[in-house]
Design a protein around this motif. Structure first.
Motif, PDB file in Angstrom:
ATOM      1  N   SER A  89      51.077 -25.201 -13.544  1.00  0.00           N
ATOM      2  CA  SER A  89      52.035 -25.917 -12.702  1.00  0.00           C
ATOM      3  C   SER A  89      52.292 -25.151 -11.390  1.00  0.00           C
ATOM      4  O   SER A  89      52.312 -25.736 -10.301  1.00  0.00           O
ATOM      5  CB  SER A  89      53.325 -26.099 -13.505  1.00  0.00           C
ATOM      6  N   LEU A  90      52.462 -23.823 -11.517  1.00  0.00           N
ATOM      7  CA  LEU A  90      52.667 -22.988 -10.318  1.00  0.00           C
ATOM      8  C   LEU A  90      51.448 -23.040  -9.399  1.00  0.00           C
ATOM      9  O   LEU A  90      51.588 -23.144  -8.172  1.00  0.00           O
ATOM     10  CB  LEU A  90      52.930 -21.538 -10.722  1.00  0.00           C
ATOM     11  N   ALA A  91      50.253 -22.977 -10.019  1.00  0.00           N
ATOM     12  CA  ALA A  91      49.021 -23.008  -9.224  1.00  0.00           C
ATOM     13  C   ALA A  91      48.889 -24.333  -8.485  1.00  0.00           C
ATOM     14  O   ALA A  91      48.537 -24.359  -7.296  1.00  0.00           O
ATOM     15  CB  ALA A  91      47.819 -22.784 -10.133  1.00  0.00           C
ATOM     16  N   LEU A  92      49.204 -25.425  -9.199  1.00  0.00           N
ATOM     17  CA  LEU A  92      49.126 -26.752  -8.563  1.00  0.00           C
ATOM     18  C   LEU A  92      50.106 -26.852  -7.396  1.00  0.00           C
ATOM     19  O   LEU A  92      49.786 -27.396  -6.338  1.00  0.00           O
ATOM     20  CB  LEU A  92      49.453 -27.839  -9.592  1.00  0.00           C
ATOM     21  N   TYR A  93      51.306 -26.309  -7.603  1.00  0.00           N
ATOM     22  CA  TYR A  93      52.312 -26.339  -6.535  1.00  0.00           C
ATOM     23  C   TYR A  93      51.808 -25.554  -5.317  1.00  0.00           C
ATOM     24  O   TYR A  93      51.913 -26.017  -4.183  1.00  0.00           O
ATOM     25  CB  TYR A  93      53.643 -25.759  -7.039  1.00  0.00           C
ATOM     26  N   ALA A  99      62.564 -31.769 -10.262  1.00  0.00           N
ATOM     27  CA  ALA A  99      61.942 -31.943 -11.583  1.00  0.00           C
ATOM     28  C   ALA A  99      60.937 -30.822 -11.835  1.00  0.00           C
ATOM     29  O   ALA A  99      60.891 -30.246 -12.926  1.00  0.00           O
ATOM     30  CB  ALA A  99      61.252 -33.300 -11.658  1.00  0.00           C
ATOM     31  N   TYR A 100      60.170 -30.465 -10.792  1.00  0.00           N
ATOM     32  CA  TYR A 100      59.160 -29.405 -10.917  1.00  0.00           C
ATOM     33  C   TYR A 100      59.826 -28.072 -11.250  1.00  0.00           C
ATOM     34  O   TYR A 100      59.409 -27.370 -12.166  1.00  0.00           O
ATOM     35  CB  TYR A 100      58.361 -29.292  -9.612  1.00  0.00           C
ATOM     36  N   VAL A 101      60.892 -27.749 -10.506  1.00  0.00           N
ATOM     37  CA  VAL A 101      61.566 -26.462 -10.712  1.00  0.00           C
ATOM     38  C   VAL A 101      62.138 -26.394 -12.128  1.00  0.00           C
ATOM     39  O   VAL A 101      61.924 -25.419 -12.866  1.00  0.00           O
ATOM     40  CB  VAL A 101      62.677 -26.261  -9.654  1.00  0.00           C
ATOM     41  N   ILE A 102      62.855 -27.444 -12.535  1.00  0.00           N
ATOM     42  CA  ILE A 102      63.495 -27.452 -13.857  1.00  0.00           C
ATOM     43  C   ILE A 102      62.427 -27.369 -14.960  1.00  0.00           C
ATOM     44  O   ILE A 102      62.543 -26.563 -15.890  1.00  0.00           O
ATOM     45  CB  ILE A 102      64.370 -28.712 -14.034  1.00  0.00           C
ATOM     46  N   LEU A 103      61.390 -28.186 -14.844  1.00  0.00           N
ATOM     47  CA  LEU A 103      60.353 -28.236 -15.876  1.00  0.00           C
ATOM     48  C   LEU A 103      59.613 -26.908 -15.984  1.00  0.00           C
ATOM     49  O   LEU A 103      59.405 -26.392 -17.085  1.00  0.00           O
ATOM     50  CB  LEU A 103      59.372 -29.373 -15.555  1.00  0.00           C
ATOM     51  N   THR A 104      59.240 -26.331 -14.837  1.00  0.00           N
ATOM     52  CA  THR A 104      58.466 -25.088 -14.868  1.00  0.00           C
ATOM     53  C   THR A 104      59.296 -23.943 -15.450  1.00  0.00           C
ATOM     54  O   THR A 104      58.806 -23.184 -16.295  1.00  0.00           O
ATOM     55  CB  THR A 104      57.965 -24.716 -13.456  1.00  0.00           C
ATOM     56  N   LEU A 118      51.468 -21.305 -29.514  1.00  0.00           N
ATOM     57  CA  LEU A 118      52.215 -22.331 -28.784  1.00  0.00           C
ATOM     58  C   LEU A 118      52.849 -21.733 -27.522  1.00  0.00           C
ATOM     59  O   LEU A 118      52.790 -22.323 -26.429  1.00  0.00           O
ATOM     60  CB  LEU A 118      53.310 -22.918 -29.691  1.00  0.00           C
ATOM     61  N   GLY A 119      53.420 -20.521 -27.674  1.00  0.00           N
ATOM     62  CA  GLY A 119      54.039 -19.839 -26.532  1.00  0.00           C
ATOM     63  C   GLY A 119      53.036 -19.546 -25.443  1.00  0.00           C
ATOM     64  O   GLY A 119      53.289 -19.767 -24.257  1.00  0.00           O
ATOM     65  N   VAL A 120      51.857 -19.035 -25.849  1.00  0.00           N
ATOM     66  CA  VAL A 120      50.811 -18.707 -24.871  1.00  0.00           C
ATOM     67  C   VAL A 120      50.345 -19.979 -24.157  1.00  0.00           C
ATOM     68  O   VAL A 120      50.162 -19.995 -22.929  1.00  0.00           O
ATOM     69  CB  VAL A 120      49.630 -17.986 -25.564  1.00  0.00           C
ATOM     70  N   THR A 121      50.189 -21.068 -24.941  1.00  0.00           N
ATOM     71  CA  THR A 121      49.760 -22.344 -24.339  1.00  0.00           C
ATOM     72  C   THR A 121      50.781 -22.817 -23.311  1.00  0.00           C
ATOM     73  O   THR A 121      50.432 -23.229 -22.199  1.00  0.00           O
ATOM     74  CB  THR A 121      49.601 -23.420 -25.444  1.00  0.00           C
ATOM     75  N   LEU A 122      52.058 -22.722 -23.680  1.00  0.00           N
ATOM     76  CA  LEU A 122      53.110 -23.142 -22.739  1.00  0.00           C
ATOM     77  C   LEU A 122      53.108 -22.281 -21.483  1.00  0.00           C
ATOM     78  O   LEU A 122      53.314 -22.770 -20.370  1.00  0.00           O
ATOM     79  CB  LEU A 122      54.480 -23.086 -23.419  1.00  0.00           C
ATOM     80  N   SER A 123      52.850 -20.971 -21.663  1.00  0.00           N
ATOM     81  CA  SER A 123      52.838 -20.107 -20.482  1.00  0.00           C
ATOM     82  C   SER A 123      51.674 -20.464 -19.556  1.00  0.00           C
ATOM     83  O   SER A 123      51.802 -20.417 -18.341  1.00  0.00           O
ATOM     84  CB  SER A 123      52.787 -18.625 -20.865  1.00  0.00           C
ATOM     85  N   TYR A 124      50.536 -20.855 -20.150  1.00  0.00           N
ATOM     86  CA  TYR A 124      49.406 -21.295 -19.330  1.00  0.00           C
ATOM     87  C   TYR A 124      49.755 -22.594 -18.585  1.00  0.00           C
ATOM     88  O   TYR A 124      49.372 -22.780 -17.433  1.00  0.00           O
ATOM     89  CB  TYR A 124      48.148 -21.492 -20.182  1.00  0.00           C
ATOM     90  N   ILE A 125      50.491 -23.481 -19.272  1.00  0.00           N
ATOM     91  CA  ILE A 125      50.902 -24.732 -18.609  1.00  0.00           C
ATOM     92  C   ILE A 125      51.822 -24.419 -17.424  1.00  0.00           C
ATOM     93  O   ILE A 125      51.697 -24.996 -16.345  1.00  0.00           O
ATOM     94  CB  ILE A 125      51.596 -25.680 -19.621  1.00  0.00           C
ATOM     95  N   PHE A 133      60.410 -20.326 -19.864  1.00  0.00           N
ATOM     96  CA  PHE A 133      61.409 -19.738 -20.759  1.00  0.00           C
ATOM     97  C   PHE A 133      61.029 -19.997 -22.221  1.00  0.00           C
ATOM     98  O   PHE A 133      61.060 -19.084 -23.055  1.00  0.00           O
ATOM     99  CB  PHE A 133      62.791 -20.329 -20.441  1.00  0.00           C
ATOM    100  N   LEU A 134      60.673 -21.239 -22.537  1.00  0.00           N
ATOM    101  CA  LEU A 134      60.291 -21.595 -23.913  1.00  0.00           C
ATOM    102  C   LEU A 134      59.068 -20.811 -24.371  1.00  0.00           C
ATOM    103  O   LEU A 134      59.001 -20.383 -25.529  1.00  0.00           O
ATOM    104  CB  LEU A 134      59.990 -23.096 -24.005  1.00  0.00           C
ATOM    105  N   SER A 135      58.117 -20.609 -23.453  1.00  0.00           N
ATOM    106  CA  SER A 135      56.912 -19.872 -23.839  1.00  0.00           C
ATOM    107  C   SER A 135      57.271 -18.440 -24.228  1.00  0.00           C
ATOM    108  O   SER A 135      56.778 -17.916 -25.232  1.00  0.00           O
ATOM    109  CB  SER A 135      55.891 -19.879 -22.698  1.00  0.00           C
ATOM    110  N   LEU A 136      58.184 -17.812 -23.471  1.00  0.00           N
ATOM    111  CA  LEU A 136      58.614 -16.455 -23.802  1.00  0.00           C
ATOM    112  C   LEU A 136      59.303 -16.433 -25.161  1.00  0.00           C
ATOM    113  O   LEU A 136      59.063 -15.551 -25.991  1.00  0.00           O
ATOM    114  CB  LEU A 136      59.568 -15.922 -22.722  1.00  0.00           C
TER     115      LEU A 136
END
Lengths: 64, 137
Positions: free
Chosen positions: B114-118, B71-76, B103-110, B81-84
């Motif tokens: 997620s990567l940082a949390l992982y 789920a983490y891999v797919i979601l991240t 919106l794109g920048v916000t998604l890229s931060y999310i 991709f959506l942020s780009l």
């Protein structure tokens, strides 16, 4: 990895539920182990062997 | 209560929470949504506490871990991709649409969060389970 849990269970007239209760897992886990779909941890393997008063090697066999 | 009954309870609770949140969205009522989620969580907590049978074992934990990782891999990847896509569309559209870019920048931060949390949780569990470079003779 294969195992003889079903055989030892039958020899002792023990149900999957009873074995699961004794080793502290769910019945589904015992089913999965018996069907060789899940390889148990070393700790669980020792617990299962302990219930049957056997060694781990007698219950579980590793095939190359 | 055995594991099968607990699973049924979980499905029923999930259905209840989904229905409550759906109704709350239709009626635009955030309190109803929050109440539904809280009641669901509380109910499951009480069921878990009362249940005498084993509800979680090593196989279930392994499955949960694998599912969480997938789920983490797919979601991240999807969020990245959506942020780009949003950033590119926002910049290339005429006139440029700042809201899409934001919106794109916000998604890229999310995605980065997620990567940082992982990474942090990986480091934590890696330390806990004794991964070290020190060699022992």
């Amino acid at each position: 990895m294969t195992n003889k849990i079903k055989v030892y269970r039958a020899m002792r007239d023990m149900t999957q539920e009873q074995l699961a209760c004794k080793v502290g897992v769910t019945r589904q886990t015992i089913i999965a182990i018996e069907k060789n779909k899940y390889i148990p941890s070393l700790e669980l393997a020792f617990k299962i062997a302990g219930v049957f008063s056997e060694t781990v090697e007698n219950i579980f066999q590793h095939q190359q | 209560m055995n594991y099968k009954q607990f699973k049924k309870m979980k499905v029923l609770t999930a259905s209840f929470v989904s229905a409550t949140v759906a109704i709350a969205v239709v009626y635009n009522n955030i309190i109803l949504a929050l109440a539904g989620v809280l009641i669901g969580m509380l109910f499951l907590f009480l069921v878990r506490k009362k249940a005498k049978a084993v509800l979680v074992d090593e196989r279930i934990q392994t499955i949960s871990g694998l599912a969480a990782r997938l789920a983490y891999v797919i979601l991240t990847i999807t969020i990245a991709f959506l942020s780009l896509v949003f950033i590119m569309i926002g910049r290339k559209s005429v006139p440029p649409q700042a809201s899409l870019e934001v919106l794109g920048v916000t998604l890229s931060y999310i995605a980065l969060l997620s990567l940082a949390l992982y990474s942090l949780s990986y480091k934590f569990f890696s330390n806990k389970y004794g991964e070290t470079d020190d060699e022992q003779d």
